[in-house]
Design an enzyme around this catalytic site. Sequence first.
Site, mmCIF file in Angstrom:
data_model
loop_
_atom_site.group_PDB
_atom_site.id
_atom_site.type_symbol
_atom_site.label_atom_id
_atom_site.label_comp_id
_atom_site.label_asym_id
_atom_site.label_seq_id
_atom_site.Cartn_x
_atom_site.Cartn_y
_atom_site.Cartn_z
ATOM 1 N N CYS A 147 95.339 45.774 30.866
ATOM 2 C CA CYS A 147 96.724 46.282 30.834
ATOM 3 C C CYS A 147 96.926 47.417 31.820
ATOM 4 C CB CYS A 147 97.054 46.872 29.462
ATOM 5 S SG CYS A 147 96.662 45.850 28.057
ATOM 6 N N CYS A 148 98.103 47.440 32.400
ATOM 7 C CA CYS A 148 98.583 48.620 33.111
ATOM 8 C C CYS A 148 100.099 48.623 32.945
ATOM 9 C CB CYS A 148 98.151 48.624 34.572
ATOM 10 S SG CYS A 148 98.873 47.298 35.559
ATOM 11 N N TRP A 149 100.768 49.606 33.508
ATOM 12 C CA TRP A 149 102.205 49.743 33.258
ATOM 13 C C TRP A 149 102.956 48.477 33.657
ATOM 14 C CZ3 TRP A 149 104.842 52.188 30.010
ATOM 15 C CH2 TRP A 149 106.194 52.460 30.192
#
Length: 145
Positions: free
Chosen positions: A64-66
Site C-alpha cells: 500500500c501507498c497513498w
Amino acid sequence: MRISLASDSLDGIASMLVTEVERRGHSVTLYGALAPGDRADWAWCCSAAARDVAEGRADQAVVCCWTGTGASIAANKVAGVRAALCTDAATAAGARKWNDANALALSLRLTSPQVLTEILDAWFSETPSTDPEDAANVAYVREIR
Ligand SMILES: O=C(CO)[C@H](O)[C@H](O)COP(=O)(O)O
C-alpha cells in the site's frame, strides 16, 4: 496463508488491513509503517514484501501507498511477482483469476473500509483460472524481461 503486508503510512485503511487479513486466518509479516521502527519509504517496504513472495517466505503480499501506484510499481519490479492495483472487488477477483496475481496493491487514498473488506473477500476467495488461454498469458508474463 503467509501474507507479507507493507504500507508507507498508517493513514486510511492501513491499520485495518492487518486485522482484516489476520481475521481471515492468515499469518502476517509486516513492513514499513506497519512495523514500528522499520523503513517506511514505499519503494523499500513494498519491494521487501514482494521479495518475500519471490523468495518463498510468503504466499502473497499486500502492498500500500497513498496512490497505490508506487506500491504496485515497486512490487512488480521483483521478478516472479505479479502485483495488481485493485480498486474494487471485481478487479481483485479478476486479478486472481486471470492474472494469477500474487501481490495486491492498494491505494490508501481511494480504498474505503467497506471496499477493503470487499476486495479482501474477493482476493482470498478467487483462484487462478485453469483455462489454457489464461494460463498461457500468465506463463508469457513470467518470461517477460
Ligand atoms: O503514493 C505514494 C507513492 O506512489 C506515496 O504514498 C506518496 O508519494 C506519499 O509519500 P510521502 O508520504 O513519503 O510523501
